[in-house]
Each structure stands twice: as structure tokens, then as C-alpha cells.
Design a protein around this motif. Sequence first.
Motif, PDB file in Angstrom:
ATOM      1  N   GLN A  44      11.374  -2.452  -2.611  1.00  0.00           N
ATOM      2  CA  GLN A  44      10.689  -2.272  -1.327  1.00  0.00           C
ATOM      3  C   GLN A  44       9.247  -1.828  -1.528  1.00  0.00           C
ATOM      4  O   GLN A  44       8.333  -2.369  -0.889  1.00  0.00           O
ATOM      5  N   ASP A  45       9.030  -0.864  -2.427  1.00  0.00           N
ATOM      6  CA  ASP A  45       7.667  -0.375  -2.691  1.00  0.00           C
ATOM      7  C   ASP A  45       6.797  -1.503  -3.250  1.00  0.00           C
ATOM      8  O   ASP A  45       5.659  -1.686  -2.821  1.00  0.00           O
ATOM      9  N   TYR A  94       7.258  -4.733  -2.969  1.00  0.00           N
ATOM     10  CA  TYR A  94       7.105  -5.722  -1.899  1.00  0.00           C
ATOM     11  C   TYR A  94       5.949  -5.341  -0.984  1.00  0.00           C
ATOM     12  O   TYR A  94       5.112  -6.171  -0.643  1.00  0.00           O
ATOM     13  N   ASP A  95       5.895  -4.063  -0.604  1.00  0.00           N
ATOM     14  CA  ASP A  95       4.836  -3.594   0.297  1.00  0.00           C
ATOM     15  C   ASP A  95       3.476  -3.525  -0.401  1.00  0.00           C
ATOM     16  O   ASP A  95       2.463  -3.915   0.168  1.00  0.00           O
ATOM     17  N   ILE A  96       3.450  -3.029  -1.634  1.00  0.00           N
ATOM     18  CA  ILE A  96       2.192  -2.889  -2.372  1.00  0.00           C
ATOM     19  C   ILE A  96       1.540  -4.245  -2.616  1.00  0.00           C
ATOM     20  O   ILE A  96       0.328  -4.404  -2.483  1.00  0.00           O
ATOM     21  N   GLY A 118       1.927  -6.818  -0.815  1.00  0.00           N
ATOM     22  CA  GLY A 118       1.649  -7.487   0.451  1.00  0.00           C
ATOM     23  C   GLY A 118       2.297  -8.850   0.546  1.00  0.00           C
ATOM     24  O   GLY A 118       1.691  -9.802   1.029  1.00  0.00           O
ATOM     25  N   THR A 155       9.496  -9.220   6.340  1.00  0.00           N
ATOM     26  CA  THR A 155      10.184  -7.947   6.525  1.00  0.00           C
ATOM     27  C   THR A 155      10.516  -7.327   5.184  1.00  0.00           C
ATOM     28  O   THR A 155      10.968  -8.015   4.272  1.00  0.00           O
ATOM     29  N   THR A 156      10.305  -6.032   5.065  1.00  0.00           N
ATOM     30  CA  THR A 156      10.663  -5.326   3.838  1.00  0.00           C
ATOM     31  C   THR A 156      12.164  -5.494   3.607  1.00  0.00           C
ATOM     32  O   THR A 156      12.955  -5.311   4.529  1.00  0.00           O
TER      33      THR A 156
END
Length: 87
Positions: free
Chosen positions: A8-9, A11-13, A15, A19-20
Motif C-alpha cells: 500500500q505504501d 503503491y501510494d508513493i 502514484g 484505489t489503494t
Amino acid sequence: MSLLSMIQDTYDILGIGGTTPTIVIQSNDVAVKQLLALANQEGKVLNKRFRFEKTVSEAVFTVSATANHGTIASLTSVTAASVTGLS
């Protein structure tokens, strides 16, 4: 830190968008599958580089059923390839 939280981290970092993820192992998301493959590869490298006291855990399952509910395969997605060493 769990595998899910690491994915998740990342995936977000990065970009990646969308959806996460809320699952990793059974995800159909190509990006999640790629991140899982990278995590597995890095885990194998770390396991070779450092001596870990415990990389395999023993599990004991005790079940009791009063009726036949079908085979394990019909009840879950767990396969013999993912569960080993049970006797």
C-alpha cells in the motif's frame, strides 16, 4: 509492518493510481502482482544474505465437524502448492 502495508505504501508513493489495494496475494491488479513479485525477490535475497532464526513456522490445525462440508479445495483457495509439510 505487513506485506499489505508495504505494498500500500509503495503503491501510494509511486502514484500508481486507482484505489489503494486491500489485498495482495489474490489480487488481480497487475501493479500489485508486480510489487508482490519484487517483494518476494527481495525477501529471498535478504534470506540468503542474513541468517534469520526463523523463516519457517509450524502451524497446527485442529478441526471438528459433525457433518461433511466438502473437500478443503471446495471450501478455500488454499492449494497443496501453498501448504506443505502437513501430516
